[in-house]
Design a protein around this motif. Sequence first.
Motif, PDB file in Angstrom:
ATOM      1  N   TYR A 192     -33.858  21.888  33.689  1.00  0.00           N
ATOM      2  CA  TYR A 192     -32.674  22.672  33.312  1.00  0.00           C
ATOM      3  C   TYR A 192     -31.586  21.740  32.769  1.00  0.00           C
ATOM      4  O   TYR A 192     -30.992  21.990  31.722  1.00  0.00           O
ATOM      5  N   PHE A 229     -32.717  19.944  29.509  1.00  0.00           N
ATOM      6  CA  PHE A 229     -32.659  20.832  28.357  1.00  0.00           C
ATOM      7  C   PHE A 229     -31.219  21.169  27.983  1.00  0.00           C
ATOM      8  O   PHE A 229     -30.882  21.241  26.798  1.00  0.00           O
ATOM      9  N   MET A 239     -29.890  20.677  24.359  1.00  0.00           N
ATOM     10  CA  MET A 239     -29.558  21.823  23.517  1.00  0.00           C
ATOM     11  C   MET A 239     -28.118  21.750  23.025  1.00  0.00           C
ATOM     12  O   MET A 239     -27.847  22.044  21.859  1.00  0.00           O
ATOM     13  N   TRP A 286     -28.010  19.209  20.283  1.00  0.00           N
ATOM     14  CA  TRP A 286     -28.735  19.735  19.116  1.00  0.00           C
ATOM     15  C   TRP A 286     -27.904  20.801  18.412  1.00  0.00           C
ATOM     16  O   TRP A 286     -27.817  20.855  17.191  1.00  0.00           O
ATOM     17  N   TYR A 287     -27.245  21.651  19.194  1.00  0.00           N
ATOM     18  CA  TYR A 287     -26.500  22.758  18.629  1.00  0.00           C
ATOM     19  C   TYR A 287     -25.260  22.281  17.882  1.00  0.00           C
ATOM     20  O   TYR A 287     -24.993  22.682  16.753  1.00  0.00           O
ATOM     21  N   ASN A 326     -24.657  19.308  16.798  1.00  0.00           N
ATOM     22  CA  ASN A 326     -25.098  18.501  15.660  1.00  0.00           C
ATOM     23  C   ASN A 326     -24.036  17.510  15.204  1.00  0.00           C
ATOM     24  O   ASN A 326     -23.843  17.304  14.011  1.00  0.00           O
ATOM     25  N   LEU A 361     -42.756  29.042  58.679  1.00  0.00           N
ATOM     26  CA  LEU A 361     -42.046  29.757  57.608  1.00  0.00           C
ATOM     27  C   LEU A 361     -41.684  31.177  58.034  1.00  0.00           C
ATOM     28  O   LEU A 361     -42.430  31.810  58.740  1.00  0.00           O
TER      29      LEU A 361
END
Lengths: 396, 378
Positions: free
Chosen positions: A262, A265, A269, A272-273, A275, A396
């Motif tokens: 998470y 990325f 991102m 990348w976005y 730029n 559990l």
Amino acid sequence: MSAVESNFEYVKKDLPASWNKLGLLLTGIGLLLVVVAFFVDHTRAAFNNLIMLMFLSSIGVGALFIIALEYLAGAVWSTPYRRIMEFLAATLLILPLVALPVYMNLHDLFHWTHEEAVQGDYILEAKTPYLNIPFFTIRVAAFFAVWIIFFFLLIRNSKKQDESKDQSLTTKNIRLSAIFMPFFAITLTFASIDWMMSLEPHWFSTIFGVYYFSGTVLAALAAGTYAIIVLNEKGYFQFKLVKDHFYSLGALMFAFINFWAYIAFSQFMLIWYANLPEETFWYLNKWEGSWMFVSIGLIFVHFVIPYFGLLSQPSKMNPKNLKFMSLWILFAHFYDLYWLIMPTYSADGIAFGWMELAFPIAGLGLLILIFSMRAKNQNLLPIGDPKLKRGLNFRL
Amino acid sequence: MNDKILYGYTGIFDTPDEIINAAEKVSDAGYKKYDINTPYPVHGMDGAMKLPPSKLGYAALVFGLTGTFAALAIMYFMSVLDYPIVIGGKPFFAFPAFVPIMFEVTVLSASIATVVTMIAFFFKFPNISHPLHGTNYMKKVSSDKYGVCLQSEDEKFTEDGAKELLASLNAKDITPIYFPDEVHEKQTVFEPKFISLLLFVAIITSGGTYFALNKLMFMLPFNWMMYQEKTVPQESSTIFADGFGMRPPVEGTISRGNMPYQFKDQPELAAMLLKNPLVPDEQTLATGKEKYDIYCSPCHGYFGEGDSRLRGQYPNPPSLHSEKSRTSSDGSIYHVISAGQNIMPSYSTQLTRQERWATVLYVRALQRSFNAKESDLE
């Protein structure tokens, strides 16, 4: 259901001598190669040393974080093997030694240490109040000091409890953990910025500290899980861990794999976005030549394979699978650090030779050595801990 | 003797250890249809009851994956096939931008589908009644006691056997539970009370959403993002003397990559000096046709015959196939496009120079098609 009896008596068993020998052997070979490496090519050796420093700090600080987390959350399931994390956290004690060769070769590693490069470079000049060698030294020393002090404080209480069985020591450790947490967050963030982000002093990413944190916890968990499963197989705990314990370890690793993905990325991102050239170059460097394959490989090594390896419920309960996955995650963390650090050394393509193997051998040897040395004069179970019995009976 | 139908026998325990022990004993005794009721999830209960892993995870997996690929397919259709727009210089199939949406849709569809599956299959929608509801037993186990309920549906169940088993476990308050008297079908979700609750929730939610999006956003301080201290295009300004917010370019400057047309009032010079830099290949003619059809054909007609589609709102232009047009040079046609002629305006802002020359070539091709040479037929 095989509940552990309340009158359970712990008898200390020593770890096999072969562990110590293996640790010594690996450390010996590794250190010899490391010394040779520094004579052959000190720049490359310094970069590799930096990777190893970050790897060992990951395990050390990550283990200390998991210990503090257990106290703060009042977790019961991890109490029986908290000692394993305490042994791993002892890695913090040798970190200053591992950092010494890196510190002596700062000029090879960090562009911002070159005064002639900084002069005339508007951005680097503006960053000099932070990025200068005296302040860097103070910061690094402070990080190590904070980690080691908290290590000693937390471990001392835990050890004392083995004999005194005093429950108030747990309360003390909960308080200490609460104080440690903000220190941990700040030191780890700045440590990652200082050691790794400043390799590219023009680049910046506000999520970088969290990125390193996710890998840190993952590496410490994986190292701990491996040790726990091996010790359990050989019966050193005197009780058998059940699938519920394994499931909890596996689920936590699985969660942190997702957390890492998470964060990784998110960092990618946004860059990348937007730029923006001042940010994208860092990723473009890691796309240069054969680095492209390492970058693509990172997605599979660090996310896809461990994700599917730990996705299903049975796979988390199977100690054999968990043992393999924890080794795999340790490798993935090393791979991640290699991907973060090495492109600065060789910009055109992968650099992988005997030197890249020498440092992990030495690091692994040191890790085993410290683990077996710490285990020698301590109990494998925190026998005085009031949560121990509940932890052993955890279901559990 | 009552004629009620027996649902099962219940017993109460005081501690979680006792209930775990009871669950183990009951499942060891071979009971399949029984239930344990506790005020909170007791660790180790699944193992004690020998429950198989829940099947609900498969519903989450299937619907989650459906969500992932549906989101991908929708975005692919919208931004690649149906309405491709270049956003921020990114490719139409901008995968990293799709990932967060795929992730969110996965989580959303998996969680909703899990809840719906649970209600529809596990709770047998639309049934909302259960024989245990409203009983003394349920009141106890939902506050501080732990209970076991053996159901009469079970093959091994007998009234005496159940009582005996519960007694052997040292259960307290061993009581039979009967199905309620009322007919079952009455107790479904479609009750006026419940429906009005749903309506109430729907009105509050949609009203709140309407208020937030249509009213709240225009109130202080939530409108700070919308109204900023800056001049946007088409807005007036009190700073400049002419009152315009938009400013013309500084005198003597030109926009990048845009040379002004240098033969503005000199058609003869243009006709003489300008040469077409393009060759009439397929691509150029395609560009020329595209631009001609957009900008020229409304007046000149698709084939240059001067048959305007504007229904006499403007005077019809002359045909492009006249002797004069055919014999004029490329440069002269280029000049007309760039600078305009009579009522025709300049098209220099709509067409780049390359496009103007391509249009000239297309006009030439049209002229040739109406007045082909002998040699063209060969």
